[in-house]
Enzyme design. Sequence first.
Site: not given
Length: 272
Positions: A16-17, A67, A130, A132, A153, A212
């Site tokens: 959507l950026s 990233k 836990a 990225g 987990r 998120m």
Amino acid sequence: MTIRAGVAGWPIAHSLSPVIHGAWLEAAGLDATYDRHGPQDEAAFRVLVGRIRAGELVGLNVTAPWKEVALSLADAVSETARACGSANLLWLDDGVLRADSTDGRGLMAALQEQAPGLDAAGKVAVVLGAGGASRAAVHALGQAFAEVRIVNRTADRAVRLVTDLQPYTPAALTHQDPDEALEGAALVVNALSVAPRIDVAALGPETVLMDMTYRPLRTAFLAEGGARGHATADGLAMLIGQARPSFETLFGRPVPDVDVRAAALAALEGNG
């Protein structure tokens, strides 16, 4: 001369950026473009970054899975990106390729917008996962809360996250099992790509819930929390929040006052 920027990742068609940045560019009246770039392998991504160095692009937002590679290719790295171990923003600054991570700022902006009553001072935040995505969340929350508890987990991965981020984080970072972690939590953030397995009924009435992800926008986690009266924050607000500093960096001007959430929601509804 047209200013060219964009977002790089794979897959990328769902992003959507371009909708968000495109709405801002139109409102600002800029001769600029913000396009999707889908390098499918690291070699192609490196070629794309080379276009920034060559001046063909002013910079890029970067999403999964590039990233970490983006961070490794930069000449100068912000402390936030170094702490997170990844970068979602690359740009050329007087010949220097710089890297930053704006995801944490997006998370905090989403909370400020959608859960303005949340008071972080002296409080506990819990991050589920836990991976990225959780690193940016833990780093950002660790600047505001007294303690951040990570639930994952695989304990080894959570312990490694704590070890990596603690030097950059004023808050106490701990790894705990779900039952213990939720006790006294002011905020619970789901950084997993799947629905979390926690007992929402065990949370205090003032606990804020955040997810998120933004596909779906109203996840089962948020729906259950909302039905029980909890304040909630969604991943779309975080996406828009991280896009704001990216826009200002890439295009060199403030974000116009326009309702990009409405444009993003329309795109979400159109694409499912």
